[in-house]
Design a protein around this motif. Structure first.
Motif, PDB file in Angstrom:
ATOM      1  N   VAL A  65       4.582   9.805  -5.500  1.00  0.00           N
ATOM      2  CA  VAL A  65       5.597   9.981  -6.545  1.00  0.00           C
ATOM      3  C   VAL A  65       6.148   8.628  -6.968  1.00  0.00           C
ATOM      4  CG1 VAL A  65       6.190  12.278  -5.707  1.00  0.00           C
ATOM      5  CG2 VAL A  65       7.506  10.321  -4.906  1.00  0.00           C
ATOM      6  N   ALA A  66       6.054   7.614  -6.063  1.00  0.00           N
ATOM      7  CA  ALA A  66       6.427   6.246  -6.397  1.00  0.00           C
ATOM      8  C   ALA A  66       5.160   5.483  -6.802  1.00  0.00           C
ATOM      9  CB  ALA A  66       7.124   5.591  -5.210  1.00  0.00           C
ATOM     10  N   ARG A  67       5.234   4.166  -6.755  1.00  0.00           N
ATOM     11  CA  ARG A  67       4.065   3.344  -7.079  1.00  0.00           C
ATOM     12  C   ARG A  67       3.545   2.684  -5.806  1.00  0.00           C
ATOM     13  NH1 ARG A  67       5.319  -0.679 -11.815  1.00  0.00           N
ATOM     14  NH2 ARG A  67       3.133  -1.177 -11.367  1.00  0.00           N
ATOM     15  N   PHE A  68       2.238   2.682  -5.656  1.00  0.00           N
ATOM     16  CA  PHE A  68       1.637   2.080  -4.470  1.00  0.00           C
ATOM     17  C   PHE A  68       1.981   0.590  -4.378  1.00  0.00           C
ATOM     18  CE2 PHE A  68      -1.085   5.807  -5.059  1.00  0.00           C
ATOM     19  CZ  PHE A  68      -1.105   6.321  -3.773  1.00  0.00           C
ATOM     20  N   SER A  69       2.103  -0.062  -5.526  1.00  0.00           N
ATOM     21  CA  SER A  69       2.520  -1.461  -5.595  1.00  0.00           C
ATOM     22  C   SER A  69       3.456  -1.606  -6.784  1.00  0.00           C
ATOM     23  CB  SER A  69       1.326  -2.405  -5.762  1.00  0.00           C
ATOM     24  OG  SER A  69       0.453  -2.321  -4.655  1.00  0.00           O
ATOM     25  N   THR A  70       4.675  -2.040  -6.522  1.00  0.00           N
ATOM     26  CA  THR A  70       5.654  -2.187  -7.606  1.00  0.00           C
ATOM     27  C   THR A  70       5.558  -3.544  -8.286  1.00  0.00           C
ATOM     28  OG1 THR A  70       7.393  -3.079  -6.173  1.00  0.00           O
ATOM     29  CG2 THR A  70       7.248  -0.677  -6.374  1.00  0.00           C
ATOM     30  N   GLY A  71       4.834  -4.476  -7.661  1.00  0.00           N
ATOM     31  CA  GLY A  71       4.730  -5.818  -8.221  1.00  0.00           C
ATOM     32  C   GLY A  71       5.638  -6.822  -7.549  1.00  0.00           C
ATOM     33  N   MET A  80      -6.599  -0.486   1.618  1.00  0.00           N
ATOM     34  CA  MET A  80      -7.040   0.241   2.807  1.00  0.00           C
ATOM     35  C   MET A  80      -7.424   1.674   2.462  1.00  0.00           C
ATOM     36  SD  MET A  80      -4.512  -0.931   5.891  1.00  0.00           S
ATOM     37  CE  MET A  80      -5.382   0.191   6.999  1.00  0.00           C
ATOM     38  N   LEU A  81      -6.613   2.301   1.621  1.00  0.00           N
ATOM     39  CA  LEU A  81      -6.899   3.687   1.221  1.00  0.00           C
ATOM     40  C   LEU A  81      -8.160   3.763   0.379  1.00  0.00           C
ATOM     41  CD1 LEU A  81      -3.236   4.739   0.345  1.00  0.00           C
ATOM     42  CD2 LEU A  81      -4.564   5.499   2.319  1.00  0.00           C
ATOM     43  N   LEU A  82      -8.335   2.815  -0.542  1.00  0.00           N
ATOM     44  CA  LEU A  82      -9.532   2.812  -1.381  1.00  0.00           C
ATOM     45  C   LEU A  82     -10.770   2.519  -0.545  1.00  0.00           C
ATOM     46  CD1 LEU A  82      -8.093   0.885  -4.455  1.00  0.00           C
ATOM     47  CD2 LEU A  82      -8.770   3.294  -4.397  1.00  0.00           C
ATOM     48  N   ASP A  83     -10.633   1.644   0.459  1.00  0.00           N
ATOM     49  CA  ASP A  83     -11.772   1.350   1.342  1.00  0.00           C
ATOM     50  C   ASP A  83     -12.213   2.598   2.105  1.00  0.00           C
ATOM     51  OD1 ASP A  83     -11.815  -1.274   0.572  1.00  0.00           O
ATOM     52  OD2 ASP A  83     -10.678  -2.017   2.303  1.00  0.00           O
ATOM     53  N   ALA A  84     -11.268   3.516   2.336  1.00  0.00           N
ATOM     54  CA  ALA A  84     -11.591   4.760   3.047  1.00  0.00           C
ATOM     55  C   ALA A  84     -12.071   5.845   2.086  1.00  0.00           C
ATOM     56  CB  ALA A  84     -10.362   5.243   3.823  1.00  0.00           C
ATOM     57  N   ASP A  85     -12.357   5.472   0.831  1.00  0.00           N
ATOM     58  CA  ASP A  85     -12.873   6.413  -0.167  1.00  0.00           C
ATOM     59  C   ASP A  85     -11.880   7.539  -0.451  1.00  0.00           C
ATOM     60  OD1 ASP A  85     -14.706   7.282  -2.023  1.00  0.00           O
ATOM     61  OD2 ASP A  85     -15.782   8.559  -0.599  1.00  0.00           O
ATOM     62  N   ILE A  86     -10.591   7.170  -0.552  1.00  0.00           N
ATOM     63  CA  ILE A  86      -9.531   8.136  -0.849  1.00  0.00           C
ATOM     64  C   ILE A  86      -9.053   7.903  -2.279  1.00  0.00           C
ATOM     65  CG2 ILE A  86      -7.197   8.895  -0.233  1.00  0.00           C
ATOM     66  CD1 ILE A  86      -7.784   7.889   2.620  1.00  0.00           C
ATOM     67  N   ASP A  87      -8.997   8.950  -3.083  1.00  0.00           N
ATOM     68  CA  ASP A  87      -8.508   8.852  -4.456  1.00  0.00           C
ATOM     69  C   ASP A  87      -6.994   8.643  -4.456  1.00  0.00           C
ATOM     70  OD1 ASP A  87     -11.080   9.342  -5.369  1.00  0.00           O
ATOM     71  OD2 ASP A  87     -10.770  11.511  -5.468  1.00  0.00           O
ATOM     72  N   LEU A  88      -6.511   7.817  -5.373  1.00  0.00           N
ATOM     73  CA  LEU A  88      -5.098   7.491  -5.441  1.00  0.00           C
ATOM     74  C   LEU A  88      -4.529   7.815  -6.826  1.00  0.00           C
ATOM     75  CD1 LEU A  88      -5.088   3.982  -3.683  1.00  0.00           C
ATOM     76  CD2 LEU A  88      -4.930   6.256  -2.633  1.00  0.00           C
ATOM     77  N   LEU A  89      -3.362   8.450  -6.804  1.00  0.00           N
ATOM     78  CA  LEU A  89      -2.642   8.771  -8.038  1.00  0.00           C
ATOM     79  C   LEU A  89      -1.183   8.409  -7.806  1.00  0.00           C
ATOM     80  CD1 LEU A  89      -3.263  10.206 -10.813  1.00  0.00           C
ATOM     81  CD2 LEU A  89      -2.245  12.259  -9.812  1.00  0.00           C
ATOM     82  N   GLU A  90      -0.583   7.653  -8.741  1.00  0.00           N
ATOM     83  CA  GLU A  90       0.766   7.153  -8.513  1.00  0.00           C
ATOM     84  C   GLU A  90       1.697   7.452  -9.684  1.00  0.00           C
ATOM     85  OE1 GLU A  90       0.824   2.893  -8.161  1.00  0.00           O
ATOM     86  OE2 GLU A  90       0.424   2.588 -10.296  1.00  0.00           O
ATOM     87  N   GLY A  91       3.005   7.265  -9.401  1.00  0.00           N
ATOM     88  CA  GLY A  91       4.014   7.314 -10.454  1.00  0.00           C
ATOM     89  C   GLY A  91       4.309   8.689 -11.005  1.00  0.00           C
ATOM     90  N   LEU A  92       4.209   9.748 -10.190  1.00  0.00           N
ATOM     91  CA  LEU A  92       4.491  11.090 -10.696  1.00  0.00           C
ATOM     92  C   LEU A  92       5.986  11.386 -10.780  1.00  0.00           C
ATOM     93  CD1 LEU A  92       1.513  11.296  -9.247  1.00  0.00           C
ATOM     94  CD2 LEU A  92       1.803  13.686  -9.873  1.00  0.00           C
ATOM     95  N   GLY A  93       6.830  10.609 -10.117  1.00  0.00           N
ATOM     96  CA  GLY A  93       8.271  10.793 -10.203  1.00  0.00           C
ATOM     97  C   GLY A  93       8.794  11.784  -9.171  1.00  0.00           C
ATOM     98  N   GLU A  94      10.066  11.617  -8.841  1.00  0.00           N
ATOM     99  CA  GLU A  94      10.696  12.455  -7.816  1.00  0.00           C
ATOM    100  C   GLU A  94      10.636  13.940  -8.152  1.00  0.00           C
ATOM    101  OE1 GLU A  94      11.906  11.512  -4.969  1.00  0.00           O
ATOM    102  OE2 GLU A  94      11.792   9.337  -5.196  1.00  0.00           O
TER     103      GLU A  94
END
Length: 386
Positions: A65-71, A80-94
């Motif tokens: 719901v937050a961002r994996f990297s805010t900058g 690490m998650l991408l290396d484990a072949d896991i799909d990532l979706l970010e920024g969906l909000g609280e």
């Protein structure tokens, strides 16, 4: 099921749905998690340990719901998650957290939309390897710029407050009783009341001097303590706390201008001024306790770590004040941990207490249950047994 198959334009396509599991802080989705589920988290700037916890769960995707990297910091968790072949979706909000039910089957579309059946319950941004690399490099550059600015501000503070940091110039002279004593500096943070409650055993054993920062003085009174010193803006402290007998230290700017002095005068109480460039009363409280020779300074509320410095949540004055206090300054959590007894130890203590109570009860019954005096009854019973 291939992990990347979750990102599809056809949510009806069979074999691509997985259960959503609420893995946000305090939720129970982790206990029910099965390999291939979709983990829903709320973790900005996800760290390596957090990412490893998720990798061990073997999710098909992680929805943040937050961002994996805010900058703000170059964190390695997304890689690490991408290396484990896991799909990532970010920024969906609280609000996304309230839109799904734990265990409900969901599907993630190529456009970043999360479907439950045909209903879209949220939309986020997909994270590719290229995007993660770009975010990391941008955050690394931003962190360097931030730290250069931060150290420049630190130099400016040292330039203006060197005499205070080195020789305590400007620290109020009253406070001789602090020398060699243990001191608690209580600052009005979100958790300071809970910290104070958890410090009760330490307070009972060592009777430390209590230095309250602004409205924390009222928290001390609420829990049955009286502050020895109150440091900060008097406008943030109740009349009762100002009149409780504590010595009042009011911050002043380097030119000597004092805010809240009128209130002190109206109440008819004395106060000492503490001229300094720092805008934090907590910084002044630490410098005050250190200057007067405290043997130990327990900082309850207002603590920080390097991550807070990186994220620009801590002023240079706070870092320098804590460094000035040196090894005598410890965080309240460390002291509280020393007084925490593991539950397994408590179980043994209760078992031992139960045995002692049972033995005492038997002795009393035998001693008073016979026809002779207490000791004779015990002796007769012991002789009959052996």
């Amino acid at each position: 099921m291939g992990h990347m198959a979750l990102f599809s334009r056809t949510p009806e396509q069979p074999g691509e749905s997985a259960a959503l599991r609420d893995c946000t802080p305090g939720a129970k989705g982790l206990k029910k998690f099965s390999a291939g589920d979709i983990a829903v988290i709320d973790a900005a700037n996800i760290s390596r340990p957090e990412a490893q916890t998720l990798v061990d769960l073997q999710p098909s995707a992680v929805v943040n719901v937050a961002r994996f990297s805010t900058g703000s910091i170059p964190n390695c968790g997304p890689h690490m998650l991408l290396d484990a072949d896991i799909d990532l979706l970010e920024g969906l909000g609280e609000e996304f957290i309230s839109e799904f039910k734990d265990g409900k089957k969901a599907h993630i579309g190529e456009d970043g939309k999360v479907y439950v059946g045909d209903k879209v319950i949220g939309t986020g941004q997909k994270i590719s390897r290229e995007r993660a690399d770009k975010n990391f490099k941008a955050a690394q550059s931003a962190l360097i710029d931030h730290m250069e600015s931060y150290f420049a501000s630190s130099i400016d503070f040292i330039n203006s407050e060197g005499p205070l940091l080195i020789d305590g110039l400007g620290v109020p002279a009253s406070g001789a009783e602090i020398a060699g004593r243990k001191v608690i500096v209580l600052s009005p943070t979100e958790d300071h009341r809970a910290l104070l409650k958890d410090l009760r055993n330490f307070i009972r054993e060592y009777e430390p001097l209590l230095v309250a920062v602004e409205e924390a003085a009222d928290s001390l009174l609420e829990q049955g303590y009286k502050p020895d010193f109150v440091i900060g803006d008097p406008a943030k402290v109740s009349d009762e706390a100002l009149r409780c007998g504590a010595r009042i230290v009011v911050p002043a700017d380097p030119e000597g201008s004092v805010e809240g002095l009128d209130r002190i005068q109206e109440l008819g109480i004395g106060a000492m001024t503490f001229p300094a460039a720092s805008e934090s009363a907590t910084d002044l409280a630490l410098l005050f306790a250190d200057y007067h020779g405290a043997g130990l300074i327990v900082q309850a509320g207002g603590g920080f770590d390097l991550d807070d410095v990186f994220a620009n949540r801590v002023a240079p004055s706070a870092v320098l004040s804590r460094l000035k206090a040196g090894t005598k300054a410890v965080d309240a959590e460390a002291v509280i941990n020393l007084y925490s007894v593991p539950s397994s130890h408590l179980g043994w203590l209760w078992a031992l207490l139960s045995i002692l109570v049972a033995i005492a009860a038997i002795i009393l019954i035998v001693g008073f249950g016979g026809s002779q005096d207490f000791l004779s009854n015990l002796s007769q019973t012991w002789s009959s047994l052996f």
